[in-house]
Design a protein around this motif. Structure first.
Motif, PDB file in Angstrom:
ATOM      1  N   GLY A 115       0.821  -1.200   0.000  1.00  0.00           N
ATOM      2  CA  GLY A 115       0.000   0.000   0.000  1.00  0.00           C
ATOM      3  C   GLY A 115       0.853   1.247   0.000  1.00  0.00           C
ATOM      4  O   GLY A 115       1.806   1.369  -0.770  1.00  0.00           O
ATOM      5  N   ASN A 116       0.545   2.177   0.894  1.00  0.00           N
ATOM      6  CA  ASN A 116       1.278   3.444   0.959  1.00  0.00           C
ATOM      7  C   ASN A 116       2.285   3.493   2.099  1.00  0.00           C
ATOM      8  O   ASN A 116       2.766   4.572   2.453  1.00  0.00           O
ATOM      9  N   GLU A 117       2.636   2.335   2.671  1.00  0.00           N
ATOM     10  CA  GLU A 117       3.626   2.334   3.743  1.00  0.00           C
ATOM     11  C   GLU A 117       4.989   2.768   3.225  1.00  0.00           C
ATOM     12  O   GLU A 117       5.304   2.624   2.045  1.00  0.00           O
ATOM     13  N   ASP A 118       5.814   3.294   4.140  1.00  0.00           N
ATOM     14  CA  ASP A 118       7.153   3.761   3.780  1.00  0.00           C
ATOM     15  C   ASP A 118       8.142   3.322   4.844  1.00  0.00           C
ATOM     16  O   ASP A 118       7.790   3.232   6.039  1.00  0.00           O
ATOM     17  N   ASP A 119       9.368   3.040   4.428  1.00  0.00           N
ATOM     18  CA  ASP A 119      10.373   2.567   5.371  1.00  0.00           C
ATOM     19  C   ASP A 119      10.847   3.664   6.322  1.00  0.00           C
ATOM     20  O   ASP A 119      11.220   3.373   7.459  1.00  0.00           O
ATOM     21  N   ALA A 120      10.863   4.914   5.853  1.00  0.00           N
ATOM     22  CA  ALA A 120      11.478   5.978   6.635  1.00  0.00           C
ATOM     23  C   ALA A 120      10.487   6.940   7.272  1.00  0.00           C
ATOM     24  O   ALA A 120      10.868   7.690   8.176  1.00  0.00           O
ATOM     25  N   CYS A 121       9.245   6.975   6.804  1.00  0.00           N
ATOM     26  CA  CYS A 121       8.282   7.966   7.272  1.00  0.00           C
ATOM     27  C   CYS A 121       7.079   7.315   7.947  1.00  0.00           C
ATOM     28  O   CYS A 121       6.615   6.259   7.521  1.00  0.00           O
ATOM     29  N   PHE A 122       6.576   7.974   8.990  1.00  0.00           N
ATOM     30  CA  PHE A 122       5.298   7.595   9.604  1.00  0.00           C
ATOM     31  C   PHE A 122       4.843   8.754  10.477  1.00  0.00           C
ATOM     32  O   PHE A 122       5.643   9.310  11.215  1.00  0.00           O
ATOM     33  N   PRO A 123       3.550   9.112  10.417  1.00  0.00           N
ATOM     34  CA  PRO A 123       2.540   8.563   9.504  1.00  0.00           C
ATOM     35  C   PRO A 123       2.833   8.922   8.048  1.00  0.00           C
ATOM     36  O   PRO A 123       3.403   9.971   7.764  1.00  0.00           O
ATOM     37  N   HIS A 124       2.370   8.032   7.195  1.00  0.00           N
ATOM     38  CA  HIS A 124       2.653   8.166   5.764  1.00  0.00           C
ATOM     39  C   HIS A 124       1.521   7.485   5.017  1.00  0.00           C
ATOM     40  O   HIS A 124       1.398   6.268   5.005  1.00  0.00           O
ATOM     41  N   GLY A 125       0.642   8.276   4.413  1.00  0.00           N
ATOM     42  CA  GLY A 125      -0.469   7.654   3.706  1.00  0.00           C
ATOM     43  C   GLY A 125      -1.442   8.676   3.168  1.00  0.00           C
ATOM     44  O   GLY A 125      -1.238   9.889   3.253  1.00  0.00           O
ATOM     45  N   MET A 126      -2.517   8.148   2.609  1.00  0.00           N
ATOM     46  CA  MET A 126      -3.633   8.950   2.115  1.00  0.00           C
ATOM     47  C   MET A 126      -4.729   8.935   3.185  1.00  0.00           C
ATOM     48  O   MET A 126      -5.208   7.858   3.563  1.00  0.00           O
ATOM     49  N   PHE A 127      -5.105  10.119   3.629  1.00  0.00           N
ATOM     50  CA  PHE A 127      -6.103  10.221   4.683  1.00  0.00           C
ATOM     51  C   PHE A 127      -7.348  10.913   4.139  1.00  0.00           C
ATOM     52  O   PHE A 127      -7.257  11.837   3.333  1.00  0.00           O
ATOM     53  N   PRO A 128      -8.533  10.443   4.556  1.00  0.00           N
ATOM     54  CA  PRO A 128      -9.767  10.981   3.980  1.00  0.00           C
ATOM     55  C   PRO A 128      -9.973  12.435   4.371  1.00  0.00           C
ATOM     56  O   PRO A 128      -9.631  12.863   5.477  1.00  0.00           O
ATOM     57  N   SER A 129     -10.532  13.208   3.449  1.00  0.00           N
ATOM     58  CA  SER A 129     -10.908  14.595   3.748  1.00  0.00           C
ATOM     59  C   SER A 129     -12.369  14.785   3.370  1.00  0.00           C
ATOM     60  O   SER A 129     -13.020  13.855   2.863  1.00  0.00           O
ATOM     61  N   ALA A 130     -12.901  15.959   3.610  1.00  0.00           N
ATOM     62  CA  ALA A 130     -14.319  16.204   3.376  1.00  0.00           C
ATOM     63  C   ALA A 130     -14.669  15.997   1.907  1.00  0.00           C
ATOM     64  O   ALA A 130     -13.933  16.425   1.010  1.00  0.00           O
ATOM     65  N   GLY A 131     -15.808  15.339   1.656  1.00  0.00           N
ATOM     66  CA  GLY A 131     -16.264  15.107   0.298  1.00  0.00           C
ATOM     67  C   GLY A 131     -16.114  13.654  -0.101  1.00  0.00           C
ATOM     68  O   GLY A 131     -15.441  12.861   0.564  1.00  0.00           O
ATOM     69  N   GLU A 132     -16.732  13.303  -1.234  1.00  0.00           N
ATOM     70  CA  GLU A 132     -16.686  11.927  -1.719  1.00  0.00           C
ATOM     71  C   GLU A 132     -15.364  11.650  -2.428  1.00  0.00           C
ATOM     72  O   GLU A 132     -14.977  12.368  -3.351  1.00  0.00           O
ATOM     73  N   ASP A 133     -14.687  10.611  -1.994  1.00  0.00           N
ATOM     74  CA  ASP A 133     -13.414  10.192  -2.575  1.00  0.00           C
ATOM     75  C   ASP A 133     -12.407  11.340  -2.601  1.00  0.00           C
ATOM     76  O   ASP A 133     -11.702  11.549  -3.567  1.00  0.00           O
ATOM     77  N   ARG A 134     -12.347  12.087  -1.511  1.00  0.00           N
ATOM     78  CA  ARG A 134     -11.362  13.165  -1.364  1.00  0.00           C
ATOM     79  C   ARG A 134     -10.304  12.704  -0.373  1.00  0.00           C
ATOM     80  O   ARG A 134     -10.623  12.170   0.696  1.00  0.00           O
ATOM     81  N   TRP A 135      -9.056  12.961  -0.700  1.00  0.00           N
ATOM     82  CA  TRP A 135      -7.951  12.449   0.104  1.00  0.00           C
ATOM     83  C   TRP A 135      -6.832  13.488   0.193  1.00  0.00           C
ATOM     84  O   TRP A 135      -6.674  14.316  -0.705  1.00  0.00           O
ATOM     85  N   VAL A 136      -6.061  13.368   1.253  1.00  0.00           N
ATOM     86  CA  VAL A 136      -4.884  14.212   1.386  1.00  0.00           C
ATOM     87  C   VAL A 136      -3.698  13.320   1.746  1.00  0.00           C
ATOM     88  O   VAL A 136      -3.814  12.416   2.589  1.00  0.00           O
ATOM     89  N   ALA A 137      -2.578  13.544   1.066  1.00  0.00           N
ATOM     90  CA  ALA A 137      -1.352  12.782   1.324  1.00  0.00           C
ATOM     91  C   ALA A 137      -0.556  13.484   2.416  1.00  0.00           C
ATOM     92  O   ALA A 137      -0.328  14.703   2.339  1.00  0.00           O
ATOM     93  N   ILE A 138      -0.137  12.730   3.422  1.00  0.00           N
ATOM     94  CA  ILE A 138       0.673  13.263   4.513  1.00  0.00           C
ATOM     95  C   ILE A 138       1.859  12.334   4.696  1.00  0.00           C
ATOM     96  O   ILE A 138       1.691  11.115   4.807  1.00  0.00           O
ATOM     97  N   ALA A 139       3.061  12.904   4.725  1.00  0.00           N
ATOM     98  CA  ALA A 139       4.289  12.105   4.825  1.00  0.00           C
ATOM     99  C   ALA A 139       5.198  12.741   5.864  1.00  0.00           C
ATOM    100  O   ALA A 139       5.847  13.762   5.599  1.00  0.00           O
ATOM    101  N   VAL A 140       5.246  12.161   7.053  1.00  0.00           N
ATOM    102  CA  VAL A 140       5.977  12.735   8.179  1.00  0.00           C
ATOM    103  C   VAL A 140       7.287  11.981   8.373  1.00  0.00           C
ATOM    104  O   VAL A 140       7.291  10.756   8.552  1.00  0.00           O
TER     105      VAL A 140
END
Length: 815
Positions: A651-676
């Motif tokens: 999926g969207n897992e990463d070896d060096a970053c966490f949290p790291h993924g697509m997180f739901p936002s307001a609306g249908e099928d709306r997402w935001v990518a966050i990579a910490v």
């Protein structure tokens, strides 16, 4: 081919590929690293046999850390020099090297190099000919220029993530980072384009590359959906969509999965007939099913002329048919029967395939000395007949070449001309373009944008697949309304020829006499069978550069494999790397390897032209799309060849970053990518969320992800990304195609260009993805209709009389 030139590469993991490409082409590339070593030296995957026993993805962080296979993947053929750019003495040494350098590559935030006295203006004052390349997440200027980026957020910003993955899941990235590679390859193209201008004028310039904009090429021109009134593209792994109807292309087989190409279009329907004829031979369907008009099937079901379930009998038959087949059986049949089908291979399977073995693809790079590493790398991205790519050096140890570089005498830049610098970089270059679809035409579009005269040959009898592929003007299928075709072929001249006629082939010979470069992407052997192969054409034009580009290359047991980039994605190992555990392979969107091969095709042409300029010699180039694409998976290639490990779906897992993924936002099928990544980013995220109670609980992955999703879900994606970017946390909305059209950063960079159209009045194409400070790209003006420039090309370029052109038209040679 670039052995006369020196490159100073100050990039980190965001730009290493650019320097490596120039190094592979022969340039002396010096990797400038911090005293503690490049951050890329600490990236996964890592050697598993290191004495330290480090876990995957973890590094010691010490100065002698040499175990990163990511670093190894993108630094062969380079030398290393460690400097502290905060030190006046080290900056002085670097400026001394810059005075004798030809290229400079950097990927710092905009303005940082100028703060250090190392910006383009400063370097140009001491070396006016320097080509200065900057690679950043969003480019040097614009509302997002100072936003932070990582691979996940950049593929989200470029729209590629939104289109990749399963319809019932979040947008998905390729496990091996791709944004840096797309930007790095674009940067290498931009560097060589600027270099061609520098050779004549003696003046360099600043090449500005935005990773976001580079990523958009992977969207197969669906970035244009909103601009031309096309229904937005959807995320539909495992199928093709026609008017809201899903046509499945993914089937289980005995040892994995197979995938079909787009065999329901006018240019590809015969492939479906062959596949179903094979299934009928073995009793899995009625022979009559193979006789269906598959060339129009996709258009008819999309237009509602067929019931939505019309494909179900085919799906059921092929499910049963493939269930008892192996990868090897499917691949053998695909080659022998010329089918649009491919097994979904892992990186290990393609690396160890009979095809790559016979072509001698993998190259062993050894470090001198007893016990030195002997690692197998992806081989040259293309086979150059006159000046082959050679791997001369292993990846450098930290400051390995510092002593020799500090002691060397001052170097002079390579000699250049002194013509006025007011012409486009490739003015005077003439290209006969027999490419089709994306991998080839997108390459020659890059060259046409910067002055090359490109004559694009097509046929009204066998339409280019891009002419029958969305996005279409107003969502209405029409060969003149296919916006992707117009974007891939903007700034070109266009003619139609019937190459089955000798008269059509004779025109190709005359155009070869006119051209510097001939490009083609027919199946291996087709051009030679028509009397238009390399050996025939070089007799007409002894200094010709000719490039043949296809899925598997011109030789090997799989040379006759017929397909598009969508199938090369399956063969090259991408599909499992963009999937989720326990689910069928979803893979990256569309014909992704077309976007990769486009850059390498352009690079091959530019490098061969540079070599011809210096030596007077042309050459033949054999470029396998699959082999070129493996450079974008080089860390995974090395993970297999060095460690014997193969990445599985993650999926969207990463070896060096966490949290790291697509997180739901307001609306249908709306997402935001966050990579910490760094701890400071984690602290900033917790504070923005108002969840300081999580500061010491970062390792509680489920708790953190649930809390983050609860925070993002009710908020607009724009609100989330603005709040996090303001605190230095990489975040970006996963833009869909309307979102790309509205994006202020792409608008700032002039990404969408409206041009005249003979039928629709206007249409829209994408701009060049490069920004050159002294050589802006040509602005396209008019759509390329079938045969638009027949008379101009034949009469003005070749000197045919109007009467002769009329005879050719009457004979059907110009069809």
């Amino acid at each position: 081919m670039l052995s006369a030139y020196r490159v100073l590469d100050l990039s980190d993991e965001s730009g290493l590929l650019c320097g490596q490409i120039l190094a592979d082409l022969g340039a002396d590339v010096i990797q400038i690293e911090p005293r503690a070593g490049s951050p890329a030296r600490r990236l996964a995957p890592r050697r598993t046999h290191e004495a330290s026993g480090e876990a995957r993805g973890e590094a010691s962080g010490g100065a002698q850390d040499e175990g990163s296979l990511f670093w190894a993947a993108y630094t062969r053929n380079k030398r290393s020099l460690a400097l502290d750019l905060e030190s006046a003495a080290d900056r002085g040494l670097l400026l001394g090297l810059a005075a004798g350098a030809d290229f400079w590559i950097e990927c710092e935030r905009p303005g940082r190099m100028a703060e250090l006295g190392l910006g383009y203006e400063e370097l140009a004052s001491i070396q006016p000919g320097i080509v200065y390349v900057s690679i950043t997440p969003f480019g040097q200027t614009g509302p997002k220029a100072h936003w932070r980026g990582r691979d996940l957020t950049q593929v989200a910003a470029g729209g590629f993530a939104y289109l990749s993955g399963d319809a019932d899941g979040p947008p998905t990235r390729v496990r091996v980072p791709q944004a840096h590679a797309q930007a790095g390859a674009d940067a290498a193209v931009g560097a060589l384009i600027a270099h061609h201008q520098r050779r004549r004028s003696g003046r360099g310039q600043h090449v500005d590359v935005s990773a976001q904009q580079s990523v958009t090429l992977a969207n197969m021109y669906r970035t244009l959906d909103a601009a031309v009134g096309m229904a937005p593209a959807q995320r539909i792994a495992g199928g093709l969509q026609a008017g809201g109807v899903l046509i499945p292309i993914r089937h289980r087989c005995r040892d994995g999965w197979v995938t079909l190409g787009p065999a329901v279009l006018p240019s590809t329907g015969h492939f479906m007939q062959r596949l179903l004829a094979w299934a009928a031979e073995e009793g899995f369907c009625e022979p009559a099913l193979a006789e269906e008009d598959w060339g129009s099937f996709g258009l008819r079901i999309g237009a509602g002329q067929l019931p939505p379930n019309a494909y179900e009998p085919v799906q059921s038959a092929l499910d049963a048919f493939f269930a008892d087949k192996t990868h090897a059986e499917v691949m053998r049949a695909a080659v022998e029967r010329r089918l649009l089908v491919a097994p979904v291979l892992g990186v290990d399977e393609i690396v160890e395939s009979e095809q790559l073995a016979e072509r001698g693809y993998a190259v062993t790079v050894a470090r001198e000395g007893e016990g030195g590493d002997r690692d197998r790398y992806p081989g040259p991205f293309a086979k150059f007949g006159r000046a082959p790519i050679r791997y001369r050096r292993p990846p450098p140890r930290l400051d390995e070449h510092g002593a020799e570089l500090r002691a060397e005498a001052p170097r002079r830049p390579a000699p250049c001309g002194s013509e006025p610098a007011d012409s486009l970089p490739l003015a005077g270059v003439k290209i006969l373009d027999l490419f089709w679809v994306i991998a080839g035409p997108a390459a020659t579009r890059m060259l046409a944008d910067y002055g090359a005269t490109v004559v694009r040959v097509e046929s009204s009898k066998k339409l280019d697949t891009l002419r029958v592929s969305p996005p279409w003007q107003h969502t209405q299928p029409h060969p003149e309304g296919a916006a992707g075709f117009q974007s891939a072929n903007a700034n070109k001249l266009g003619i139609t020829l019937d190459l089955s006629q000798e008269a059509g082939r004779e025109i190709v010979r005359d155009l070869t006499r006119w051209a510097d470069v001939v490009t083609e992407s027919f199946a291996p052997g087709v051009m030679a069978a028509r009397g238009l192969g390399w050996e025939q054409l070089r007799r007409i034009k002894p200094d010709l550069v000719m490039l043949s580009s296809c899925i598997m290359g011109q030789t090997g047991p799989w040379r006759d494999f017929t397909g598009f980039g969508r199938l090369a994605v399956s063969l090259a190992g991408f599909q499992p790397l963009a999937s989720w555990p326990g689910r069928p392979p979803s893979g990256p969107f569309g014909a992704y390897t077309d976007a990769i091969a486009a850059r390498y095709n352009a690079l091959a042409i530019l490098a061969a032209l540079e070599y011809r300029e210096r030596t007077g010699e042309g050459q033949y180039i054999d470029l396998s799309q699959t082999e070129a694409a493996l450079h974008f998976l080089a860390p995974a290639f090395l993970d297999w060849s060095v460690n014997g490990q193969v990445e599985g779906p993650a999926g969207n897992e990463d070896d060096a970053c966490f949290p790291h993924g697509m997180f739901p936002s307001a609306g249908e099928d709306r997402w935001v990518a966050i990579a910490v990544g760094e701890e400071e980013e984690w602290r900033a995220l917790c504070e923005v969320m108002g969840r300081r109670d999580l500061l010491e609980r970062r390792k509680e992955r489920n708790t953190v992800e649930d809390a983050l999703a609860a925070w993002t879900r009710p908020r607009e994606a724009g609100e989330i990304e603005e709040a996090l970017q303001a605190r230095g946390v990489p975040a970006h909305a996963a833009l869909d195609t309307p979102g790309l059209y509205a994006d202020p950063q792409l608008r700032h960079r002039g990404h969408f260009i409206e041009i005249a159209h003979d039928i629709y009045g206007t249409t829209t194409v994408e701009s060049s993805r490069l920004r050159l400070s002294r050589s802006p790209a040509r602005t396209p003006e008019r759509a390329l209709s079938l045969g638009r420039d027949n008379r101009h090309v034949l009469e003005s370029l070749l000197g045919y009389s109007p009467a002769r052109v009329a005879e050719l038209e009457a004979a059907g040679a110009l069809a």
